[in-house]
Design a protein around this motif. Structure first.
Motif, PDB file in Angstrom:
ATOM      1  N   TYR A 170       0.814  -1.210   0.000  1.00 52.86           N
ATOM      2  CA  TYR A 170       0.000   0.000   0.000  1.00 52.86           C
ATOM      3  C   TYR A 170       0.855   1.271   0.000  1.00 52.86           C
ATOM      4  O   TYR A 170       0.323   2.367   0.210  1.00 52.86           O
ATOM      5  N   ASN A 171       2.140   1.125  -0.216  1.00 49.55           N
ATOM      6  CA  ASN A 171       3.017   2.272   0.018  1.00 49.55           C
ATOM      7  C   ASN A 171       3.963   2.599  -1.128  1.00 49.55           C
ATOM      8  O   ASN A 171       5.049   3.118  -0.908  1.00 49.55           O
ATOM      9  N   TYR A 172       3.551   2.315  -2.345  1.00 46.53           N
ATOM     10  CA  TYR A 172       4.311   2.771  -3.504  1.00 46.53           C
ATOM     11  C   TYR A 172       3.390   3.557  -4.439  1.00 46.53           C
ATOM     12  O   TYR A 172       2.195   3.302  -4.519  1.00 46.53           O
ATOM     13  N   VAL A 173       3.957   4.542  -5.106  1.00 51.69           N
ATOM     14  CA  VAL A 173       3.209   5.340  -6.078  1.00 51.69           C
ATOM     15  C   VAL A 173       2.764   4.432  -7.210  1.00 51.69           C
ATOM     16  O   VAL A 173       3.552   3.636  -7.735  1.00 51.69           O
ATOM     17  N   LYS A 174       1.507   4.549  -7.599  1.00 55.45           N
ATOM     18  CA  LYS A 174       1.009   3.644  -8.639  1.00 55.45           C
ATOM     19  C   LYS A 174      -0.179   4.269  -9.358  1.00 55.45           C
ATOM     20  O   LYS A 174      -0.841   5.176  -8.845  1.00 55.45           O
ATOM     21  N   GLU A 175      -0.412   3.735 -10.561  1.00 62.37           N
ATOM     22  CA  GLU A 175      -1.607   4.099 -11.306  1.00 62.37           C
ATOM     23  C   GLU A 175      -2.761   3.255 -10.769  1.00 62.37           C
ATOM     24  O   GLU A 175      -2.581   2.077 -10.448  1.00 62.37           O
ATOM     25  N   TYR A 220      -4.538  10.680 -20.017  1.00 61.08           N
ATOM     26  CA  TYR A 220      -3.894  11.005 -18.748  1.00 61.08           C
ATOM     27  C   TYR A 220      -4.010   9.847 -17.761  1.00 61.08           C
ATOM     28  O   TYR A 220      -4.786   8.913 -17.964  1.00 61.08           O
ATOM     29  N   LYS A 221      -3.223   9.928 -16.685  1.00 60.25           N
ATOM     30  CA  LYS A 221      -3.182   8.871 -15.678  1.00 60.25           C
ATOM     31  C   LYS A 221      -3.837   9.325 -14.375  1.00 60.25           C
ATOM     32  O   LYS A 221      -3.842  10.512 -14.043  1.00 60.25           O
ATOM     33  N   VAL A 222      -4.344   8.346 -13.647  1.00 57.49           N
ATOM     34  CA  VAL A 222      -4.899   8.558 -12.302  1.00 57.49           C
ATOM     35  C   VAL A 222      -3.949   7.874 -11.334  1.00 57.49           C
ATOM     36  O   VAL A 222      -3.742   6.666 -11.409  1.00 57.49           O
ATOM     37  N   MET A 223      -3.365   8.643 -10.407  1.00 60.87           N
ATOM     38  CA  MET A 223      -2.275   8.138  -9.577  1.00 60.87           C
ATOM     39  C   MET A 223      -2.608   8.184  -8.087  1.00 60.87           C
ATOM     40  O   MET A 223      -3.330   9.068  -7.615  1.00 60.87           O
ATOM     41  N   TYR A 224      -2.013   7.250  -7.377  1.00 65.17           N
ATOM     42  CA  TYR A 224      -2.131   7.144  -5.912  1.00 65.17           C
ATOM     43  C   TYR A 224      -0.802   7.530  -5.286  1.00 65.17           C
ATOM     44  O   TYR A 224       0.251   7.034  -5.694  1.00 65.17           O
ATOM     45  N   GLN A 225      -0.849   8.451  -4.324  1.00 66.68           N
ATOM     46  CA  GLN A 225       0.360   8.915  -3.638  1.00 66.68           C
ATOM     47  C   GLN A 225       0.283   8.530  -2.151  1.00 66.68           C
ATOM     48  O   GLN A 225      -0.390   9.177  -1.358  1.00 66.68           O
TER      49      GLN A 225
END
Length: 645
Positions: A170-175, A220-225
């Motif tokens: 749950y702790n890496y930047v990802k699409e 475009y991308k949707v990203m999780y930070q």
């Protein structure tokens, strides 16, 4: 704490005002002043000097105290003329926004340190990111969402809900498929192009999902930070909301049927790919000794650079460190590159289970160092069909054999023989072998003539360094190298005992700087008026030293592979005095560097060129061409592409 009720004058002294906000934070309010008070307090505490404005939108609020915020500092309140849904309130509020980015934030939230900074940093780094969102946790720290997954039936799933929020997955930047508007940032120009939330939806969940699909439709991308953390005090779910969700889910099904069928999975299936939208990417598992501490030794820097390169080349990259320790600083570096790092007690006990469960999804395994690679090789070959790439960093048995020629220690010879068995077995069993040395490439091909043996740059650079400061303003000499590496310890002891005294007879004012992590006691004891043992230094301090010294010395008496310290000095355009071992394995290196293996010759070379600034400048200029020819990023990309065919 800041208390807002009936304290207008204190608010004016507390809240910043920005004429040109970068971020417009939009907060909707529904009859609960306590929530909005608390939410604003935390925003002000964690603003990170990012220019922002806050737009509070409300309509049915019975608490007139919401209006005390209006036009105070960077806050504006928008009271709608009639009761509006959450979606309509958001669409209306954006009309008043001045920021480059729109950030929707629920009022029943508590933002954590640096939450806004990490969102802005990520979206600013990549112009193709359209939306970025936070990690949502509950009041007890349990996960509420690490990005959302949408299945083929258009059902939305809060990935990781109620699990431990600090787990590596749950702790890496990802699409991701979608981000919850509990804390979601979007580019304002994209928002306007799309037309905002689709007002045909009743539930905010499906408005969020639809918006994410519209974003991807435009490329475009949707990203999780994950570094942006927001505590969400979620309200109870009721049957009316569930009914609305069912209706909205069917609308998503009808509108996005083709996309759902092509890019999404049946409910609960292939979560490995669904959680980071990696269904169209090749997956590579990279295994090394530890999470690479890239500023402490050349091998770690090499691993780090190629991890970054693989991610940039579009692969789905997973990293496993044999220690399974989640070093906070260095693991975060990889996670922010979009690399999932497998660490902790669960992975230590269950890495084989993880590999078996995901075996069909792993296309490549990249093993580093012989004593690590041999530990995993048999299991990987037996349980996966992955192509196995091996990189030893250098040929260890050759290095130990050269050491034996100096110390005549039977234990050294025994180590060499043991490494030879391991390395020859690895050469035979893997599919592709990476080496950084031209010499070792030839040696490996002689051992396994039918194997693919690829020479990669030990380091690569995106740009050549700008012109250096004049050598007239420089002085002193320097060595750089980590002291967990025995050849460096041996080389420094030899230099200080056999070479440096002869230099000081001619240049008594010279100082010798010894730089490198983990200096041993015998190295630390070398400190004197002319010898400065600095040990580990930051990259910034090291760059300053490269700009101050006249020469770099590499007095190695044994070793193998290519020396990172040599390439680093060449890149920094600082002339090198070295033995053969400092430049071995480098293509056409003798055209730019002449080695000196005897102590008296080594010392004399330093004395001869130390004050010859014109010659030092010519040497420095020749280094630029060498880096451009062999150590640019394109060189690395081209070689890696061959391995990934």
């Amino acid at each position: 704490m800041i208390y807002f009720k009936n304290q207008n004058s204190s608010i004016k002294n507390t809240i910043d005002k920005f004429e040109k906000p970068i971020v417009s934070i939009i907060i909707t309010v529904e009859n609960n002043l306590n929530y909005i008070n608390f939410c604003l307090q935390e925003i002000f505490k964690n603003k990170n000097n990012i220019p922002y404005e806050i737009i509070i939108t409300h309509d049915s609020s019975n608490d007139e105290n919401v209006n005390i915020y209006n036009d105070i500092g960077n806050i504006r309140t928008i009271r709608n003329g009639k009761n509006l849904s959450y979606i309509l309130k958001c669409n209306n509020a954006v009309k008043y926004a001045k920021g480059k980015y729109i950030l929707f934030l629920n009022n029943n939230t508590k933002v954590k340190k640096d939450w806004l900074k990490f969102l802005v940093d990520l979206i600013e780094k990549d112009e193709l990111i359209g939306i970025v969102g936070s990690k949502l946790v509950d009041i007890n720290g349990r996960l509420k969402q690490a990005g959302g997954i949408v299945f083929q039936d258009a059902g939305g799933w809060d990935y990781g809900k109620l699990d431990e929020a600090e787990k590596p997955e749950y702790n890496y930047v990802k699409e991701v498929d979608y981000i919850s508007s509990v804390s979601m940032m979007i580019r304002k120009d994209l928002w306007e192009d799309i037309g905002g939330f689709d007002e045909g939806y009743t539930s905010d969940l499906y408005a969020d999902i639809d918006l994410a699909f519209e974003i991807r439709k435009r490329g475009y991308k949707v990203m999780y930070q994950p570094e942006s953390v927001v505590v969400y005090y979620e309200e109870k779910y009721n049957k009316k909301i569930k009914h609305c969700n069912d209706l909205d889910r069917k609308k998503i099904m009808n509108k996005w049927h083709g996309v759902l069928k092509k890019q999404h999975f049946e409910r609960g299936k292939h979560v490995f790919w669904a959680r980071d939208r990696s269904f169209d990417k090749r997956t590579i598992l990279v295994i090394d000794r530890i999470i690479p501490q890239y500023d402490k030794d050349a091998g770690s820097r090499n691993t780090y650079q190629y991890l970054r390169l693989l991610a940039e080349m579009g692969l789905n990259v997973k990293f496993l460190g044999d220690s399974f320790c989640g070093d906070e600083l260095y693991s975060r570096e990889l996670q922010q590159l979009g690399i999932e790092v497998l660490y902790g007690t669960w992975y230590k006990a269950n890495y084989k289970r993880w590999m078996k469960e995901n075996a069909k999804k792993i296309n490549y395994v990249y093993l580093n160092r012989p004593y690590i690679a041999i530990k995993y090789l048999e299991f990987i070959k037996r349980n996966t069909n992955a192509k196995i790439i091996y990189h030893g960093q250098d040929i260890h048995y050759v290095r130990e054999l050269k050491k034996y020629e100096i110390d005549k220690n039977e234990k050294t010879l025994k180590r060499s023989e043991n490494y030879k068995k391991i390395e020859h077995e690895l050469f035979k069993q893997v599919d592709t072998i990476f080496t950084v040395s031209q010499t070792e490439q030839k040696l490996i091909k002689d051992i396994v003539p039918n194997k693919e043996v690829i020479k990669i740059p030990i380091f690569y650079y995106e740009l050549c360094k700008k012109k250096l400061t004049s050598f007239e303003s420089r002085k002193n000499i320097m060595f750089v190298g980590g002291f967990k590496h025995p050849p460096n310890v041996d080389g420094i002891k030899w230099f200080v005992k056999k070479i440096f005294p002869n230099i000081l007879k001619k240049i008594p004012s010279m100082k010798f700087y010894i730089i490198g992590s983990n200096p041993t006691k015998e190295i630390l004891d070398l400190n004197s008026d002319n010898i400065i043992v600095k040990g580990f230094v930051s990259d910034e301090e090291l760059a300053n030293l490269y700009n101050q010294v006249k020469l770099v010395v590499i007095p190695l008496r044994y070793g193998a592979g290519v020396k990172g310290k040599t390439i680093e000095a060449i890149y920094n355009q600082v002339p090198i005095v070295t033995t053969n071992f400092g430049i071995e394995g480098l293509t056409e290196i003798n055209e730019v560097i002449t080695p000196h293996n005897k102590a008296n010759e080594f010392a004399q070379q330093i004395v001869d060129i130390y004050f010859d600034n014109e010659k030092l400048t010519k040497i420095s200029q020749s280094y630029i061409k060498y880096i451009e020819k062999y150590f640019m990023k394109k060189n690395a990309v081209d070689q890696v592409k061959i391995a990934l065919k």
